[in-house]
Design an enzyme around this catalytic site. Structure first.
Site, PDB file in Angstrom:
ATOM      1  N   LYS A 135       6.004 -20.286 -12.333  1.00  7.20           N
ATOM      2  CA  LYS A 135       6.103 -18.963 -12.958  1.00  7.20           C
ATOM      3  C   LYS A 135       5.569 -17.879 -12.027  1.00  7.20           C
ATOM      4  O   LYS A 135       4.900 -18.162 -11.030  1.00  7.20           O
ATOM      5  CB  LYS A 135       5.336 -18.954 -14.281  1.00  7.20           C
ATOM      6  CG  LYS A 135       3.857 -19.268 -14.160  1.00  7.20           C
ATOM      7  CD  LYS A 135       3.202 -19.323 -15.516  1.00  7.20           C
ATOM      8  CE  LYS A 135       1.712 -19.650 -15.382  1.00  7.20           C
ATOM      9  NZ  LYS A 135       1.043 -19.660 -16.698  1.00  7.20           N
ATOM     10  N   TYR A 176     -12.665   6.992   1.710  1.00  8.95           N
ATOM     11  CA  TYR A 176     -12.749   7.814   0.506  1.00  8.95           C
ATOM     12  C   TYR A 176     -14.093   7.608  -0.200  1.00  8.95           C
ATOM     13  O   TYR A 176     -14.585   6.480  -0.319  1.00  8.95           O
ATOM     14  CB  TYR A 176     -11.633   7.450  -0.472  1.00  8.95           C
ATOM     15  CG  TYR A 176     -10.257   7.916  -0.048  1.00  8.95           C
ATOM     16  CD1 TYR A 176      -9.990   9.265   0.120  1.00  8.95           C
ATOM     17  CD2 TYR A 176      -9.241   6.999   0.175  1.00  8.95           C
ATOM     18  CE1 TYR A 176      -8.723   9.699   0.499  1.00  8.95           C
ATOM     19  CE2 TYR A 176      -7.975   7.408   0.553  1.00  8.95           C
ATOM     20  CZ  TYR A 176      -7.725   8.764   0.717  1.00  8.95           C
ATOM     21  OH  TYR A 176      -6.462   9.174   1.082  1.00  8.95           O
TER      22      TYR A 176
END
EC number: 5.1.1.1
Length: 360
Positions: A35, A255
């Site tokens: 999956k 940042y």
């Protein structure tokens, strides 16, 4: 020089890990769980490589149809089952097997006319409380499935552990005991063991085991790595060093200026970021394997770049290879630094990453 990150998928390692499953559960058939694009490794390519698996499991019908379109003929099981009765002819036409886990699915099977019969797995909720019928519903569902003209004789019985990755968990023992008690007088094939149970709970192996994460060389157990179970990592995620600069004491990086150097050092910039699937919440100190040595992430992860501390006298030059996880650096370590699990890292790889498949 390409600046696009690369995910190398080692299919030989994948087959090695399948052999490890076969060694650990020699009496069981293998339902390989593919999956979520085979845990981010490539659905079709992984299925084509796993010729030793007895069947494949996917979550949804589109994944199953992609395998059939690619020429995969092995049995395929839908772990979430079907969503509406209109899908049943599609399942039949493509020889797909379905899990039944609720009353609506059972009613659809009873009320739909098909030109054939479907293979059905009945899922029992023994404590996960996600999908599955309640234990007190088992006898009724079992009887009705056997009587249903659209269901092949010989349904299969299954459940799912919620704490198999916690060795010694009382919950796991309770689930196993309840499942065995419910199925005690039934001759049908059974399936219970996921990757963690394959490793830790041999008494749960039954007729079918369902390996997922361990096929890709990753430990399903906390604080362990695939190498502890003789597994080999299948994905090697890498990129390149694209810039270097020297900074002085007191300078900050990235940042928010959340990393500050106390002494002069060199900063390296690597072309990968959360836009490629690298975890944004990886903390300062997260390891990166750069040109043969381990360096540390500094500053916040950006969309396209990360920054690492190269030290006062860097040995690298622009273009050096950086491995974000793979044989050189266990993905389990990176996941821990990002306060997540390897599953999420693998599934978050984006289409900006170049996939390369290695057969040897």
């Amino acid at each position: 020089m390409s600046r696009r990150p690369v995910a190398q998928i080692n299919l030989a390692a994948l087959r090695h890990n399948l052999q490890r499953v076969q060694h650990l559960a020699p009496a069981s058939k293998i339902l390989a769980v593919l999956k979520a694009n085979a845990y981010g490794h490539g659905l079709v390519q992984v299925a084509q490589a796993l010729t030793g698996a007895d069947a494949f499991a996917v979550a949804r019908i589109d994944e199953a149809l992609a395998l059939r379109t690619a020429g995969i003929v092995k049995p395929i099981v839908l772990l979430e089952g079907f969503y509406e009765a209109a899908e049943l002819p599609i399942l039949l036409a493509n020889n797909l097997q379905t899990i039944v886990h609720n009353e609506l699915q059972l009613q659809a099977l009873e009320q739909t006319e098909l030109e054939g019969q479907l293979k059905v797995w009945l899922k029992i909720d023994t404590g996960m409380h996600r999908l599955g019928i309640a234990p007190q519903q088992f006898n009724e569902f079992y009887r009705r499935l056997w009587q249903c003209p659209t269901v092949q004789p010989g349904i299969r019985l299954m459940s799912h552990f919620c704490c198999a990755d916690m060795p010694g968990s009382a919950k796991t023992g309770q689930q196993l005991a309840q499942f065995q008690q419910l199925c005690a007088d039934k001759a049908e094939q059974r399936s219970l063991a996921n990757s963690a149970a394959i490793i830790c709970l041999p008494q749960s192996h039954g007729d079918w085991v369902r390996p997922g994460l361990m096929l890709h060389g990753i430990s399903p157990l906390p604080d362990q790595q695939g190498q502890h179970h003789q597994l080999q990592p299948v994905m090697r995620l890498s990129s390149r060093l694209i810039a270097m600069r020297k900074i002085q004491p007191g300078d900050t990086v990235g940042y928010g200026a959340n990393w500050q150097t106390e002494k002069a050092t060199w900063v390296g910039v690597i072309a990968i970021g959360y836009g490629d699937g690298y975890p944004r919440h990886a903390v300062n100190g997260t390891p990166v394997w750069l040109a043969g040595r381990e360096v540390q992430l500094i500053g916040r992860v950006s969309m396209d770049m990360i920054t690492v501390n190269l030290g006062p006298e860097p040995m690298e030059s622009i273009g050096a290879e950086a491995v974000l996880w793979g044989p050189e650096l266990a993905i389990e370590r990176v996941a821990h630094c990002a306060d997540t699990i390897p599953y999420e890292l693998l599934c978050n790889i984006t289409p900006r990453v170049d996939y390369q498949y290695l057969t040897v």
